[in-house]
Scaffold this motif. Structure first.
Motif, PDB file in Angstrom:
ATOM      1  N   SER A  31     -31.010 -24.992  -6.774  1.00 28.72           N
ATOM      2  CA  SER A  31     -32.004 -24.093  -6.199  1.00 28.72           C
ATOM      3  C   SER A  31     -33.418 -24.502  -6.631  1.00 28.72           C
ATOM      4  O   SER A  31     -34.352 -24.493  -5.824  1.00 28.72           O
ATOM      5  CB  SER A  31     -31.713 -22.654  -6.629  1.00 28.72           C
ATOM      6  OG  SER A  31     -32.679 -21.776  -6.105  1.00 28.72           O
ATOM      7  N   CYS A  32     -33.549 -24.895  -7.899  1.00 29.87           N
ATOM      8  CA  CYS A  32     -34.849 -25.344  -8.416  1.00 29.87           C
ATOM      9  C   CYS A  32     -35.313 -26.592  -7.678  1.00 29.87           C
ATOM     10  O   CYS A  32     -36.475 -26.690  -7.262  1.00 29.87           O
ATOM     11  CB  CYS A  32     -34.736 -25.604  -9.909  1.00 29.87           C
ATOM     12  SG  CYS A  32     -36.279 -26.165 -10.675  1.00 29.87           S
ATOM     13  N   ILE A  33     -34.396 -27.559  -7.506  1.00 31.72           N
ATOM     14  CA  ILE A  33     -34.728 -28.799  -6.796  1.00 31.72           C
ATOM     15  C   ILE A  33     -35.125 -28.498  -5.353  1.00 31.72           C
ATOM     16  O   ILE A  33     -36.069 -29.082  -4.813  1.00 31.72           O
ATOM     17  CB  ILE A  33     -33.536 -29.774  -6.836  1.00 31.72           C
ATOM     18  CG1 ILE A  33     -33.331 -30.315  -8.249  1.00 31.72           C
ATOM     19  CG2 ILE A  33     -33.755 -30.938  -5.865  1.00 31.72           C
ATOM     20  CD1 ILE A  33     -32.109 -31.181  -8.414  1.00 31.72           C
ATOM     21  N   LYS A  34     -34.408 -27.562  -4.736  1.00 37.44           N
ATOM     22  CA  LYS A  34     -34.687 -27.203  -3.345  1.00 37.44           C
ATOM     23  C   LYS A  34     -36.115 -26.691  -3.190  1.00 37.44           C
ATOM     24  O   LYS A  34     -36.852 -27.133  -2.296  1.00 37.44           O
ATOM     25  CB  LYS A  34     -33.688 -26.151  -2.874  1.00 37.44           C
ATOM     26  CG  LYS A  34     -33.910 -25.718  -1.423  1.00 37.44           C
ATOM     27  CD  LYS A  34     -32.823 -24.780  -0.951  1.00 37.44           C
ATOM     28  CE  LYS A  34     -32.999 -23.391  -1.580  1.00 37.44           C
ATOM     29  NZ  LYS A  34     -32.029 -22.431  -0.984  1.00 37.44           N
ATOM     30  N   LEU A  36     -38.627 -27.061  -5.356  1.00 35.77           N
ATOM     31  CA  LEU A  36     -39.583 -28.104  -5.723  1.00 35.77           C
ATOM     32  C   LEU A  36     -39.796 -29.061  -4.550  1.00 35.77           C
ATOM     33  O   LEU A  36     -40.921 -29.489  -4.270  1.00 35.77           O
ATOM     34  CB  LEU A  36     -39.100 -28.882  -6.946  1.00 35.77           C
ATOM     35  CG  LEU A  36     -39.321 -28.223  -8.304  1.00 35.77           C
ATOM     36  CD1 LEU A  36     -38.653 -29.039  -9.406  1.00 35.77           C
ATOM     37  CD2 LEU A  36     -40.814 -28.073  -8.589  1.00 35.77           C
ATOM     38  N   MET A  37     -38.707 -29.411  -3.876  1.00 34.30           N
ATOM     39  CA  MET A  37     -38.818 -30.298  -2.723  1.00 34.30           C
ATOM     40  C   MET A  37     -39.625 -29.638  -1.612  1.00 34.30           C
ATOM     41  O   MET A  37     -40.413 -30.294  -0.917  1.00 34.30           O
ATOM     42  CB  MET A  37     -37.433 -30.680  -2.211  1.00 34.30           C
ATOM     43  CG  MET A  37     -37.516 -31.703  -1.085  1.00 34.30           C
ATOM     44  SD  MET A  37     -35.917 -32.212  -0.476  1.00 34.30           S
ATOM     45  CE  MET A  37     -36.450 -33.125   0.988  1.00 34.30           C
ATOM     46  N   PHE A  38     -39.432 -28.336  -1.435  1.00 25.44           N
ATOM     47  CA  PHE A  38     -40.215 -27.624  -0.422  1.00 25.44           C
ATOM     48  C   PHE A  38     -41.709 -27.706  -0.745  1.00 25.44           C
ATOM     49  O   PHE A  38     -42.538 -27.967   0.135  1.00 25.44           O
ATOM     50  CB  PHE A  38     -39.774 -26.160  -0.353  1.00 25.44           C
ATOM     51  CG  PHE A  38     -40.573 -25.344   0.633  1.00 25.44           C
ATOM     52  CD1 PHE A  38     -40.232 -25.342   1.983  1.00 25.44           C
ATOM     53  CD2 PHE A  38     -41.669 -24.597   0.220  1.00 25.44           C
ATOM     54  CE1 PHE A  38     -40.968 -24.600   2.893  1.00 25.44           C
ATOM     55  CE2 PHE A  38     -42.406 -23.862   1.119  1.00 25.44           C
ATOM     56  CZ  PHE A  38     -42.054 -23.859   2.457  1.00 25.44           C
ATOM     57  N   VAL A  39     -42.048 -27.517  -2.030  1.00 25.56           N
ATOM     58  CA  VAL A  39     -43.455 -27.575  -2.447  1.00 25.56           C
ATOM     59  C   VAL A  39     -44.031 -28.969  -2.206  1.00 25.56           C
ATOM     60  O   VAL A  39     -45.127 -29.124  -1.648  1.00 25.56           O
ATOM     61  CB  VAL A  39     -43.598 -27.170  -3.932  1.00 25.56           C
ATOM     62  CG1 VAL A  39     -45.015 -27.453  -4.426  1.00 25.56           C
ATOM     63  CG2 VAL A  39     -43.254 -25.702  -4.122  1.00 25.56           C
ATOM     64  N   PHE A 261     -36.374 -35.985  -5.165  1.00 30.73           N
ATOM     65  CA  PHE A 261     -35.822 -34.637  -4.969  1.00 30.73           C
ATOM     66  C   PHE A 261     -34.901 -34.587  -3.749  1.00 30.73           C
ATOM     67  O   PHE A 261     -33.879 -33.893  -3.765  1.00 30.73           O
ATOM     68  CB  PHE A 261     -36.951 -33.614  -4.813  1.00 30.73           C
ATOM     69  CG  PHE A 261     -37.678 -33.329  -6.095  1.00 30.73           C
ATOM     70  CD1 PHE A 261     -36.992 -33.211  -7.293  1.00 30.73           C
ATOM     71  CD2 PHE A 261     -39.055 -33.178  -6.115  1.00 30.73           C
ATOM     72  CE1 PHE A 261     -37.652 -32.950  -8.483  1.00 30.73           C
ATOM     73  CE2 PHE A 261     -39.718 -32.923  -7.295  1.00 30.73           C
ATOM     74  CZ  PHE A 261     -39.027 -32.806  -8.484  1.00 30.73           C
ATOM     75  N   ALA A 262     -35.266 -35.328  -2.686  1.00 27.38           N
ATOM     76  CA  ALA A 262     -34.425 -35.336  -1.484  1.00 27.38           C
ATOM     77  C   ALA A 262     -33.046 -35.916  -1.793  1.00 27.38           C
ATOM     78  O   ALA A 262     -32.020 -35.383  -1.355  1.00 27.38           O
ATOM     79  CB  ALA A 262     -35.098 -36.148  -0.380  1.00 27.38           C
ATOM     80  N   MET A 263     -33.006 -37.003  -2.551  1.00 28.55           N
ATOM     81  CA  MET A 263     -31.719 -37.618  -2.875  1.00 28.55           C
ATOM     82  C   MET A 263     -30.906 -36.730  -3.819  1.00 28.55           C
ATOM     83  O   MET A 263     -29.692 -36.606  -3.666  1.00 28.55           O
ATOM     84  CB  MET A 263     -31.947 -38.996  -3.490  1.00 28.55           C
ATOM     85  CG  MET A 263     -30.678 -39.817  -3.671  1.00 28.55           C
ATOM     86  SD  MET A 263     -29.626 -39.884  -2.186  1.00 28.55           S
ATOM     87  CE  MET A 263     -30.730 -40.665  -0.993  1.00 28.55           C
ATOM     88  N   CYS A 264     -31.585 -36.091  -4.792  1.00 30.32           N
ATOM     89  CA  CYS A 264     -30.876 -35.174  -5.699  1.00 30.32           C
ATOM     90  C   CYS A 264     -30.292 -33.997  -4.936  1.00 30.32           C
ATOM     91  O   CYS A 264     -29.135 -33.596  -5.179  1.00 30.32           O
ATOM     92  CB  CYS A 264     -31.830 -34.676  -6.786  1.00 30.32           C
ATOM     93  SG  CYS A 264     -32.317 -35.930  -7.987  1.00 30.32           S
TER      94      CYS A 264
END
Length: 270
Positions: A31-34, A36-39, A261-264
């Motif tokens: 959820s955190c990665i999601k 962060l990627m949005f930001v 972040f996209a790959m993670c």
């Protein structure tokens, strides 16, 4: 046997709780990665919007920069590269935001591949700009001015461009009016020391009348612009050059993190 069976129950329960905690932690991390990627993708979206704005501004700018771009094939190509990159970043930022929020693996993979291509293209453009930097030096412009500037033939793109630059920036030559010595302009106009575009105009805004054109053409310093156009243009665009350079570094950094972040997130989605 019953005792052994009852002894195994806490162990199994503990494993279940540990697994649940691990799953919860994985979910929180995902959820955190999601987000962060949005930001990061929102920042890419803004960066693309800025590049589009800069490209459009350069092409429609009324202060004469458009003429400089049109006359120099390298700069002309660069402006359209900026527009193309801005459009792609604008689109990719939008796709990345959608892929992150919807947790769509196809969108994320598509986003990763395209942003990798853009990242490599921007890196290649930076390397090419460094390699061809000698085409933007004082010496290069001075040599071209001496060889090709005709003075009053505005049907010639090169001459018309230089007239527009000197009129708009109140400057003369690349370094100074002495740049016209031993030039094509002096061969065509042997009785004039500088072209009319170098002559001073009235101090009132919008005043296009020359202060004293005859004295100016004879080379009198009081009636001509004595500042070189290279310094005038660099001074005018200095702030924009530094802002564009800093923005380019920021955009490359954001793109790099967005790919990570996209790959993670891609690997984390079940």
């Amino acid at each position: 046997m019953k005792v052994k069976s009852s002894a195994c129950i806490p162990s199994i329960t503990g494993l279940g709780e540990a697994s649940a905690r691990g799953t919860a932690m994985d979910g929180d991390c995902l959820s955190c990665i999601k987000y962060l990627m949005f930001v990061f993708n929102f920042l890419i979206f803004l960066g693309g919007s800025f590049l589009l704005g800069v490209g459009v501004w350069v092409l429609v700018d009324p202060t004469g920069f458009r003429e400089i771009i049109t006359a120099n094939p390298l700069l002309f190509t660069g402006v359209y590269i900026i527009l193309a990159m801005g459009g792609m970043l604008f689109l990719l930022g939008f796709l990345g935001c959608c892929g992150a929020i919807r947790e769509n693996k196809c969108l994320l993979l598509f986003f990763f591949m395209l942003i990798l291509v853009i990242f490599l293209a921007e890196l290649a453009a930076a390397i090419l700009a460094f390699i061809f930097r000698e085409h933007l030096t004082r010496e290069f412009f001075t040599k071209e001015l001496k060889r090709h500037y005709q003075g009053y033939n505005n049907t010639d793109v090169f001459t018309g461009t230089w007239n527009a630059v000197m009129n708009n920036f109140d400057c003369c030559g690349v370094n100074s009016p002495e740049d016209f010595e031993e030039s094509l302009f002096r061969l065509i106009n042997p009785n004039e020391m500088v072209p009319a575009a170098c002559c001073r105009r009235g101090s009132q805004p919008g005043d296009s009348a020359y202060v004293n054109q005859d004295e100016c053409l004879m080379g009198k310093m009081l009636f001509r612009n004595n500042k070189g156009c290279y310094s005038a243009v660099v001074d005018y665009f200095e702030l924009y050059i530094y802002v564009a350079g800093a923005l380019a570094i920021v955009v490359l950094t954001i793109e790099l993190f967005a790919m990570v972040f996209a790959m993670c997130l891609f690997r984390g989605i079940q």
